[in-house]
Design a protein around this motif. Structure first.
Motif, PDB file in Angstrom:
ATOM      1  N   ASP A   1       0.859  -1.178   0.000  1.00 25.23           N
ATOM      2  CA  ASP A   1       0.000   0.000   0.000  1.00 25.23           C
ATOM      3  C   ASP A   1       0.903   1.237   0.000  1.00 25.23           C
ATOM      4  N   PRO A   2       0.873   2.048  -1.086  1.00 17.28           N
ATOM      5  CA  PRO A   2       1.788   3.194  -1.147  1.00 17.28           C
ATOM      6  C   PRO A   2       1.428   4.295  -0.154  1.00 17.28           C
ATOM      7  N   GLN A   3       0.235   4.251   0.367  1.00 17.18           N
ATOM      8  CA  GLN A   3      -0.207   5.290   1.304  1.00 17.18           C
ATOM      9  C   GLN A   3       0.348   5.051   2.704  1.00 17.18           C
ATOM     10  N   CYS A   4       0.147   3.855   3.235  1.00 19.80           N
ATOM     11  CA  CYS A   4       0.570   3.598   4.610  1.00 19.80           C
ATOM     12  C   CYS A   4       1.718   2.596   4.700  1.00 19.80           C
ATOM     13  N   GLY A   5       2.117   2.001   3.563  1.00 22.73           N
ATOM     14  CA  GLY A   5       3.273   1.114   3.561  1.00 22.73           C
ATOM     15  C   GLY A   5       2.990  -0.293   4.047  1.00 22.73           C
ATOM     16  N   THR A   6       1.719  -0.643   4.180  1.00 22.96           N
ATOM     17  CA  THR A   6       1.365  -1.981   4.633  1.00 22.96           C
ATOM     18  C   THR A   6       1.483  -2.983   3.489  1.00 22.96           C
ATOM     19  N   TYR A   7       1.972  -4.163   3.804  1.00 24.51           N
ATOM     20  CA  TYR A   7       1.994  -5.241   2.828  1.00 24.51           C
ATOM     21  C   TYR A   7       0.786  -6.133   3.056  1.00 24.51           C
ATOM     22  N   LEU A   8       0.127  -6.497   1.958  1.00 27.97           N
ATOM     23  CA  LEU A   8      -1.029  -7.377   2.083  1.00 27.97           C
ATOM     24  C   LEU A   8      -1.131  -8.260   0.856  1.00 27.97           C
ATOM     25  N   PRO A   9      -1.763  -9.446   1.014  1.00 31.36           N
ATOM     26  CA  PRO A   9      -1.911 -10.329  -0.139  1.00 31.36           C
ATOM     27  C   PRO A   9      -2.770  -9.686  -1.222  1.00 31.36           C
ATOM     28  N   ILE A  10      -2.393  -9.931  -2.448  1.00 28.12           N
ATOM     29  CA  ILE A  10      -3.018  -9.249  -3.583  1.00 28.12           C
ATOM     30  C   ILE A  10      -4.516  -9.512  -3.642  1.00 28.12           C
ATOM     31  N   SER A  11      -4.966 -10.658  -3.137  1.00 31.99           N
ATOM     32  CA  SER A  11      -6.394 -10.984  -3.185  1.00 31.99           C
ATOM     33  C   SER A  11      -7.207 -10.135  -2.208  1.00 31.99           C
ATOM     34  N   GLU A  12      -6.530  -9.577  -1.191  1.00 33.47           N
ATOM     35  CA  GLU A  12      -7.245  -8.758  -0.201  1.00 33.47           C
ATOM     36  C   GLU A  12      -7.094  -7.272  -0.469  1.00 33.47           C
TER      37      GLU A  12
ATOM     38  N   LYS B   1      -7.775  -2.629  -5.597  1.00 34.31           N
ATOM     39  CA  LYS B   1      -7.015  -2.235  -6.783  1.00 34.31           C
ATOM     40  C   LYS B   1      -7.533  -0.910  -7.320  1.00 34.31           C
ATOM     41  N   ALA B   2      -6.588  -0.075  -7.745  1.00 37.82           N
ATOM     42  CA  ALA B   2      -6.969   1.204  -8.325  1.00 37.82           C
ATOM     43  C   ALA B   2      -5.954   1.594  -9.383  1.00 37.82           C
ATOM     44  N   ASN B   3      -6.454   2.153 -10.478  1.00 40.07           N
ATOM     45  CA  ASN B   3      -5.577   2.614 -11.548  1.00 40.07           C
ATOM     46  C   ASN B   3      -5.450   4.127 -11.451  1.00 40.07           C
ATOM     47  N   ILE B   4      -4.248   4.578 -11.072  1.00 40.95           N
ATOM     48  CA  ILE B   4      -4.025   6.009 -10.888  1.00 40.95           C
ATOM     49  C   ILE B   4      -2.906   6.450 -11.817  1.00 40.95           C
ATOM     50  N   ASN B   5      -3.211   7.407 -12.676  1.00 41.44           N
ATOM     51  CA  ASN B   5      -2.255   7.910 -13.668  1.00 41.44           C
ATOM     52  C   ASN B   5      -1.645   6.784 -14.506  1.00 41.44           C
ATOM     53  N   GLY B   6      -2.476   5.834 -14.877  1.00 48.85           N
ATOM     54  CA  GLY B   6      -2.009   4.737 -15.724  1.00 48.85           C
ATOM     55  C   GLY B   6      -1.226   3.673 -14.990  1.00 48.85           C
ATOM     56  N   GLN B   7      -1.109   3.807 -13.675  1.00 46.19           N
ATOM     57  CA  GLN B   7      -0.368   2.814 -12.897  1.00 46.19           C
ATOM     58  C   GLN B   7      -1.293   2.084 -11.944  1.00 46.19           C
ATOM     59  N   GLN B   8      -1.098   0.778 -11.843  1.00 39.46           N
ATOM     60  CA  GLN B   8      -1.912  -0.032 -10.942  1.00 39.46           C
ATOM     61  C   GLN B   8      -1.363   0.084  -9.520  1.00 39.46           C
ATOM     62  N   HIS B   9      -2.232   0.446  -8.610  1.00 41.84           N
ATOM     63  CA  HIS B   9      -1.841   0.533  -7.201  1.00 41.84           C
ATOM     64  C   HIS B   9      -2.757  -0.351  -6.368  1.00 41.84           C
ATOM     65  N   TYR B  10      -2.245  -0.748  -5.225  1.00 37.18           N
ATOM     66  CA  TYR B  10      -3.019  -1.612  -4.329  1.00 37.18           C
ATOM     67  C   TYR B  10      -3.082  -0.975  -2.952  1.00 37.18           C
ATOM     68  N   PHE B  11      -4.256  -1.009  -2.359  1.00 34.11           N
ATOM     69  CA  PHE B  11      -4.458  -0.366  -1.065  1.00 34.11           C
ATOM     70  C   PHE B  11      -5.090  -1.342  -0.075  1.00 34.11           C
ATOM     71  N   CYS B  12      -4.812  -1.083   1.218  1.00 38.42           N
ATOM     72  CA  CYS B  12      -5.350  -1.957   2.254  1.00 38.42           C
ATOM     73  C   CYS B  12      -6.787  -1.580   2.564  1.00 38.42           C
ATOM     74  N   SER B  13      -7.161  -0.324   2.297  1.00 40.25           N
ATOM     75  CA  SER B  13      -8.518   0.119   2.618  1.00 40.25           C
ATOM     76  C   SER B  13      -8.919   1.254   1.685  1.00 40.25           C
ATOM     77  N   LYS B  14     -10.225   1.523   1.623  1.00 40.00           N
ATOM     78  CA  LYS B  14     -10.712   2.624   0.792  1.00 40.00           C
ATOM     79  C   LYS B  14     -10.225   3.966   1.312  1.00 40.00           C
ATOM     80  N   LYS B  15     -10.003   4.024   2.606  1.00 40.77           N
ATOM     81  CA  LYS B  15      -9.500   5.256   3.216  1.00 40.77           C
ATOM     82  C   LYS B  15      -8.121   5.609   2.648  1.00 40.77           C
ATOM     83  N   CYS B  16      -7.266   4.594   2.535  1.00 40.70           N
ATOM     84  CA  CYS B  16      -5.928   4.820   1.996  1.00 40.70           C
ATOM     85  C   CYS B  16      -6.006   5.223   0.528  1.00 40.70           C
ATOM     86  N   LEU B  17      -6.887   4.568  -0.218  1.00 47.28           N
ATOM     87  CA  LEU B  17      -7.055   4.891  -1.628  1.00 47.28           C
ATOM     88  C   LEU B  17      -7.455   6.350  -1.790  1.00 47.28           C
TER      89      LEU B  17
END
Ligand SMILES: [Zn+2]
Length: 82
Positions: free
Chosen positions: A43-54, A57-73
């Motif tokens: 998670d680029p927002q808070c730095g948490t590592y989590l399994p990809i299934s949990e 997913k969000a596409n921001i500026n053409g890049q795929q990012h993964y977040f632990c919660s909607k709040k972080c997104l």
């Protein structure tokens, strides 16, 4: 024979140091509940590592990012829009 054992030991110590450098901080301890071999994402927002299934997913500026919660997104998007 002892030389060989020392060599293996050195290799092991070196390997643990390298893997420690590659995954610093709290991610060093593997999550027990995550399946073996499942990709972990950061998670680029808070730095948490989590399994990809949990991850959320969000596409921001053409890049795929993964977040632990909607709040972080939301907060990450806010930071990008400046
Ligand atoms: Zn997060």
């Amino acid at each position: 024979m002892i030389k060989l054992i020392l060599l293996i030991l050195c290799g092991f110590v070196f390997y643990s140091m390298i893997s420690g450098l590659l995954r610093p901080g709290k991610s060093r301890r593997p999550e027990n509940r995550s399946k073996e071999g499942e990709a972990m994402v950061e998670d680029p927002q808070c730095g948490t590592y989590l399994p990809i299934s949990e991850a959320i997913k969000a596409n921001i500026n053409g890049q795929q990012h993964y977040f632990c919660s909607k709040k972080c997104l939301k907060e990450y998007k806010k930071g990008q829009e400046k």
